[in-house]
Design a protein around this motif. Structure first.
Motif, PDB file in Angstrom:
ATOM      1  N   GLY A  28      79.627  24.252  -5.863  1.00  0.00           N
ATOM      2  CA  GLY A  28      80.856  23.546  -6.242  1.00  0.00           C
ATOM      3  C   GLY A  28      80.855  21.833  -6.361  1.00  0.00           C
ATOM      4  N   SER A  29      82.120  21.421  -7.052  1.00  0.00           N
ATOM      5  CA  SER A  29      82.127  19.932  -7.192  1.00  0.00           C
ATOM      6  C   SER A  29      82.716  19.250  -5.767  1.00  0.00           C
ATOM      7  CB  SER A  29      83.281  20.058  -8.346  1.00  0.00           C
ATOM      8  OG  SER A  29      84.372  20.167  -7.978  1.00  0.00           O
ATOM      9  N   ARG A  30      83.401  20.034  -5.086  1.00  0.00           N
ATOM     10  CA  ARG A  30      83.799  19.431  -3.772  1.00  0.00           C
ATOM     11  C   ARG A  30      82.614  19.269  -2.817  1.00  0.00           C
ATOM     12  NH1 ARG A  30      88.441  18.189  -2.082  1.00  0.00           N
ATOM     13  NH2 ARG A  30      89.502  19.016  -3.526  1.00  0.00           N
ATOM     14  N   LEU A  31      81.565  20.171  -2.675  1.00  0.00           N
ATOM     15  CA  LEU A  31      80.637  20.171  -1.849  1.00  0.00           C
ATOM     16  C   LEU A  31      79.638  18.885  -2.489  1.00  0.00           C
ATOM     17  CD1 LEU A  31      78.637  21.181   0.228  1.00  0.00           C
ATOM     18  CD2 LEU A  31      77.542  22.776  -1.525  1.00  0.00           C
ATOM     19  N   LEU A  32      79.392  18.862  -3.692  1.00  0.00           N
ATOM     20  CA  LEU A  32      78.443  17.707  -4.225  1.00  0.00           C
ATOM     21  C   LEU A  32      79.259  16.406  -4.005  1.00  0.00           C
ATOM     22  CD1 LEU A  32      77.402  19.167  -7.928  1.00  0.00           C
ATOM     23  CD2 LEU A  32      76.065  18.827  -5.782  1.00  0.00           C
ATOM     24  N   SER A  33      80.566  16.368  -4.099  1.00  0.00           N
ATOM     25  CA  SER A  33      81.256  15.117  -3.982  1.00  0.00           C
ATOM     26  C   SER A  33      80.921  14.753  -2.536  1.00  0.00           C
ATOM     27  CB  SER A  33      82.755  15.106  -4.150  1.00  0.00           C
ATOM     28  OG  SER A  33      83.421  14.121  -3.971  1.00  0.00           O
ATOM     29  N   PRO A  42      85.419  15.114  -7.098  1.00  0.00           N
ATOM     30  CA  PRO A  42      85.517  16.157  -7.471  1.00  0.00           C
ATOM     31  C   PRO A  42      85.679  16.462  -8.978  1.00  0.00           C
ATOM     32  CG  PRO A  42      86.407  16.494  -5.489  1.00  0.00           C
ATOM     33  CD  PRO A  42      86.436  14.779  -5.936  1.00  0.00           C
ATOM     34  N   ALA A  43      86.631  15.792  -9.397  1.00  0.00           N
ATOM     35  CA  ALA A  43      87.127  16.032 -10.939  1.00  0.00           C
ATOM     36  C   ALA A  43      85.984  15.196 -11.782  1.00  0.00           C
ATOM     37  CB  ALA A  43      88.269  15.194 -11.152  1.00  0.00           C
ATOM     38  N   GLY A  66      81.524  28.013  -8.558  1.00  0.00           N
ATOM     39  CA  GLY A  66      80.700  27.034  -8.602  1.00  0.00           C
ATOM     40  C   GLY A  66      79.611  27.347  -9.789  1.00  0.00           C
ATOM     41  N   ARG A  67      78.863  26.224 -10.147  1.00  0.00           N
ATOM     42  CA  ARG A  67      77.742  26.282 -10.940  1.00  0.00           C
ATOM     43  C   ARG A  67      76.381  26.700 -10.275  1.00  0.00           C
ATOM     44  NH1 ARG A  67      82.261  24.921 -12.786  1.00  0.00           N
ATOM     45  NH2 ARG A  67      82.383  24.104 -14.987  1.00  0.00           N
TER      46      ARG A  67
END
Length: 348
Positions: A28-33, A42-43, A66-67
């Motif tokens: 997910g984006s939050r984890l990557l951030s 995240p956005a 997530g991706r």
């Protein structure tokens, strides 16, 4: 494709695949951030992910999930972005100490087993493709009806089989057969030996009585030899089951195990790794074997005297292999195998 992506997109993609290879789960984006030290929100990361999806590098398995990298994306990562690590001193010592074996067969088995243990994957090795010449042949009587045929090859491999004896065969025929074969066939490969025997029988040049000839035919007639059959060694198949997270994956693993038993698809991939240089990575885009099961193969050739390729060694694991760790392990193991095989040939 790299030229079409800016530095930010490449960084996000690389970190996403690295996290995926560690967990096997959508990222997910939050984890990557958080992984990026919150340098990107995240956005912003979601916007980059959408672009990477348009390039066919990522996909979303479920709505709001997530991706995951696509097969194309994973290939793009291992070919262009993978940053491999190095083996620790302890890992190198473990490999070296485990592979101090007397025979080639034991060396191959121990190397495969150790590789499986270090990577937590299925270890596999393709035994030497070249035909090792015969070093010694012997017939040992076991009973009135049976004898043990022992074949020792220059590679260090020892093969034996029990054969039926003609009724009333005297022990002198076994001695005669042993002496004849050692005089004629030592230094030849199995195909060469069988061809020579066939020619001598055909032109009746063999100075043997009929009973001795029957012993030789029983001992060697249907024997193709241990190396010409493309011998595979597998170790650690249970490791693949450790990575199963959903019930439908059990069926894919069952089909993979069945395919591994037939060895046809695997032979094509290992032949490809033998023809290449260094470590090769095969995944779903390269073979129906792995497209079906969601697994990958990391393999490298190993060599003997004069750099001649003898076979290949590697591991099979889930699609989300920790490639950065496993590639250097396979690479070091193949180079170690090459060195040990050269030493064994020199001693012989």
């Amino acid at each position: 494709m790299l030229r079409d992506l800016n530095a930010r997109a490449i960084e996000v993609f690389r970190h996403l695949v690295e996290v995926y290879c560690e967990s096997g789960e959508p990222v997910g984006s939050r984890l990557l951030s958080e992984r990026l030290g919150e340098r990107l929100s995240p956005a912003t990361i979601r916007h980059v992910m959408a672009q990477l999806e348009e390039y066919g590098l990522l996909f979303s398995p479920h709505t709001s999930a997530g991706r995951l990298p696509t097969e194309v994306g994973l290939r793009f990562f291992v070919d262009g972005l993978l940053q491999v690590g190095e083996l620790s001193v302890n890992e190198r010592l473990h490999l070296e100490e485990s592979c101090r074996q007397d025979s080639v067969t034991k060396l191959l088995e121990r190397a495969t087993e150790t590789l499986s243990g270090l990577t937590r994957c299925v270890g596999l090795v393709l035994a030497p493709k070249e035909e090792a010449p015969l070093k010694h042949i012997e017939f040992v009587r076991l009973s009135l009806q049976e004898a043990l045929v022992v074949l020792v090859f220059a590679s260090g491999q020892v093969e034996n089989r029990v054969v039926a004896l003609p009724a009333g065969l005297p022990t002198s025929c076994l001695v005669e057969a042993t002496n004849y074969l050692n005089a004629k066939l030592v230094g030849l490969t199995m195909p060469e030996a069988k061809r020579l025997l066939f020619e001598e029988y055909l032109y009746r040049q063999a100075e043997l009585d009929m009973l001795s000839q029957s012993v030789i035919e029983a001992g060697l007639g249907e024997w193709r030899g241990p190396v010409g059959d493309e011998t595979f060694i597998f170790k650690g198949q249970a490791h693949l089951l450790d990575n199963i997270q959903h019930i439908d994956e059990l069926e894919r693993m069952r089909l993979l195990f069945e395919e591994l038993e037939t060895k046809r698809s695997l032979m094509k991939l290992l032949d490809a790794s033998i023809e290449a240089e260094g470590v090769q990575i095969f995944m779903g885009t390269d073979s129906d074997l792995f497209r079906m099961s969601g697994c990958s193969l990391v393999a490298s050739p190993y060599t003997g005297q004069n750099g001649r390729v003898l076979g290949a060694i590697g591991v099979i694991g889930p699609r989300h292999l920790n490639y950065a760790r496993i590639v250097p392990i396979v690479d070091y193991t193949a180079k170690m195998m090459s060195r040990l095989m050269r030493l064994k040939t020199t001693k012989e």
